[in-house]
Structure formats: C-alpha cells, structure tokens
Write an enzyme that holds these catalytic residues in place. Structure first.
Site, PDB file in Angstrom:
ATOM      1  N   HIS A  48       0.803  -1.224   0.000  1.00  0.00           N
ATOM      2  CA  HIS A  48       0.000   0.000   0.000  1.00  0.00           C
ATOM      3  C   HIS A  48       0.833   1.269   0.000  1.00  0.00           C
ATOM      4  CE1 HIS A  48      -3.976  -1.649   0.102  1.00  0.00           C
ATOM      5  NE2 HIS A  48      -3.707  -2.413   1.131  1.00  0.00           N
ATOM      6  N   ARG A  74       6.579  -6.663   2.928  1.00  0.00           N
ATOM      7  CA  ARG A  74       5.289  -7.053   2.347  1.00  0.00           C
ATOM      8  C   ARG A  74       5.337  -6.744   0.861  1.00  0.00           C
ATOM      9  NH1 ARG A  74      -0.714  -5.236   4.409  1.00  0.00           N
ATOM     10  NH2 ARG A  74      -0.054  -3.122   3.846  1.00  0.00           N
ATOM     11  N   ASP A  88      16.160 -12.131  -3.031  1.00  0.00           N
ATOM     12  CA  ASP A  88      17.545 -11.925  -3.495  1.00  0.00           C
ATOM     13  C   ASP A  88      18.184 -10.702  -2.830  1.00  0.00           C
ATOM     14  OD1 ASP A  88      17.503 -14.150  -5.088  1.00  0.00           O
ATOM     15  OD2 ASP A  88      17.273 -13.074  -6.991  1.00  0.00           O
TER      16      ASP A  88
HETATM   17  O1  LIG Z   1      -5.869  -4.816   6.338  1.00  0.00           O
HETATM   18  C1  LIG Z   1      -5.028  -4.319   7.107  1.00  0.00           C
HETATM   19  O2  LIG Z   1      -5.303  -3.899   8.237  1.00  0.00           O
HETATM   20  C2  LIG Z   1      -3.661  -4.258   6.640  1.00  0.00           C
HETATM   21  O3  LIG Z   1      -3.316  -4.923   5.711  1.00  0.00           O
HETATM   22  C3  LIG Z   1      -2.738  -3.279   7.248  1.00  0.00           C
HETATM   23  C4  LIG Z   1      -2.853  -2.052   6.394  1.00  0.00           C
HETATM   24  O4  LIG Z   1      -2.525  -2.411   5.098  1.00  0.00           O
HETATM   25  C5  LIG Z   1      -1.934  -0.980   6.801  1.00  0.00           C
HETATM   26  O5  LIG Z   1      -1.314  -0.505   5.676  1.00  0.00           O
HETATM   27  C6  LIG Z   1      -2.643   0.159   7.424  1.00  0.00           C
HETATM   28  O6  LIG Z   1      -1.810   1.262   7.440  1.00  0.00           O
END
Ligand SMILES: O=C(O)C(=O)C[C@H](O)[C@@H](O)CO
Length: 257
Positions: A48, A74, A88
């Site tokens: 994200h 992630r 890697d």
């Molecule tokens: O669904 C969630 O909760 C997450 O995956 C964590 C969020 O992605 C995180 O980025 C919130 O800032």
C-alpha cells in the site's frame, strides 16, 4: 560464512511476543530511524505504500544496521517474481497480503523455495548470498526464510485452519482494515463485530498452534490483543505517526497565546 539466522523466525518458534512498526515512507532514512527505535521488527510495505520493489534494498541495508532488529517485507502481491527479487535482496521474512485459500498459501510457499521444492528463481551474486559468501546458500536458504500469510477477508477466515496449516506457512497475520471492509464495516476496525472476528481468528490459530500477528494502532487495544496471545503486533505506522505529530503541532498554534 554461515547463512544469517532469522531472528524473527527463531522468536516465533519460542512463541514469545515481538513488537513491530510499519515503514511506508521510502528511502533509507526512515527505516534507519525505525530500526533504531527499540522495536523487534520493522515491516517495509510495498503493498500500500509508495515503496517500489527496488527501494526494498536500501531499506533492508538501513534496518540491518541494528542486527537485533528483524526486517519483514510485504510484497505488493502474492507473486513469485516479486518474491524472488525481494528474497535476493536479502529479505528473510515476507508478509504476503490477501491470502484467501490454502491454494494461495501453497503458491506463496512454492515461491519461497528453490526447485525441485518450489519455483524461486536462482541467482548467485545477490545480497541474500552475501555476494557469494554464504556457504551452500541454495541448500540452506529456506531454513532461515519465514513466510507469514495475511488473512483479511471473510473467505480467508472461513479457510483459516487450511491456510494456517499449509506446509511451509510459519504464521498468519490478521489485517484489520481489509477485514473490516470484507465484513461490511469498512474502516471500522474497532467495531464489536470486527473485534469479535479478530478474537475468533486469534483463538482458532492458538488452538492449532500457529503463531498469529496483528496490526493494532491504539496502545490499549494492542495490549489487550497481546494479552489474548498475539505473537507479533504492529503498533505504529510511520506516516500515521508523522501526520499525528504534524496535526498536533499545528493545533498548538490555534490556542490563544
Ligand atoms: O488490512 C489491514 O489492516 C492491513 O493490511 C494493514 C494495512 O494495510 C496498513 O497498511 C494500514 O496502514
């Protein structure tokens, strides 16, 4: 040289608790700061955050300045191409988003392993092999890799035991934000129904002996989840902390002098 020990995985096996923080600001300065802030692990988020795969390398280098701190990455998706690039670069623990079935979990496991056990592509001159210096890297690599799958939908919860018990899955992380949306309560991560679903997931994972992780940004809630048995908890997000500090500073000048 010996393949570096994955401290996060070793601690997971002991079933202790590890406190973490989320890195969503690219570059190496913030990972360096977070790595020295006293947390057990720092997660570099390519799903994200505006952090591209290539930026994982300087983030890992910065976090490794603190050898007792574990880095988790992630990837943007459950994708073998992303995995091989990040592995890697020397990442030893991956958190794979949006896993909803045992088949998707098995796909992630396969991308962590070299053939004939999986589909991880081979390369020699990488940071993972410490540029060719790790003894027998290709045969020992997997021992120090750790796969955490993220369950964050109602379908994922339906399949929780099957996902968690997929051979090669080391732990499950519950994503409260996506779960809230999947349960029809988008963004309401502290709604009683969402909390009940998280409690249920924690209890089911404890019952089958699979370590469980969670994001909980309110310290009181985080402590309650830890007391319930969560093994690794993300209690902060760099950008959220920055935004809160900026808003608080600005508010201080709204007051009469
Ligand atoms: O669904 C969630 O909760 C997450 O995956 C964590 C969020 O992605 C995180 O980025 C919130 O800032």
């Amino acid at each position: 040289m010996k393949n570096p020990t994955n401290l996060f995985k070793a601690e997971l096996r002991k079933r202790g608790h590890q406190l973490g923080i989320w890195n969503t600001i690219g570059g190496n300065t913030v990972p360096d700061l977070l790595g020295g802030a006293g947390f057990d692990w720092v997660l570099v988020d390519c799903e994200h955050a505006a952090i591209d795969t290539v930026e994982v390398l300087p983030a890992l280098q910065a976090i490794s300045a603190n050898p007792k701190v574990s880095a988790i990455v992630r990837p943007a998706d459950n994708d073998a191409t992303l995995f091989k690039r990040i592995l890697d670069m020397g990442a030893q623990t991956l958190l794979v988003p949006y896993v909803q079935t045992a088949e998707e979990a098995a796909q992630a496991v396969s991308a962590m392993r070299y053939a004939p056990h999986g589909v991880r592509g081979m390369a020699g001159m990488t940071r993972a092999t410490r540029y060719g210096q790790v003894d027998d890297y290709y045969t020992v690599a997997y021992d120090e890799l750790c796969l955490v799958v993220q369950v964050e939908t109602a379908l994922g919860l339906d399949n929780l035991e099957a996902i968690a018990q997929t051979e090669g899955v080391d732990a499950v992380f519950i994503g409260p934000a996506d779960l809230s949306a999947s349960l029809g309560l988008p963004g309401q991560t502290s709604h009683p129904d969402v909390v009940a679903a998280i409690h249920n997931a924690i209890d089911r994972l404890k019952a089958i002996g699979v370590p469980v992780g969670l994001m909980a940004l309110d310290p009181a809630s985080a402590k309650a989840f830890i007391a319930r048995g969560v093994n690794f908890t993300a209690v902060g997000v760099d950008l959220v902390l920055l935004a809160d500090a900026v808003a608080s500073l600005r508010r201080a000048f709204d007051e009469a002098p």
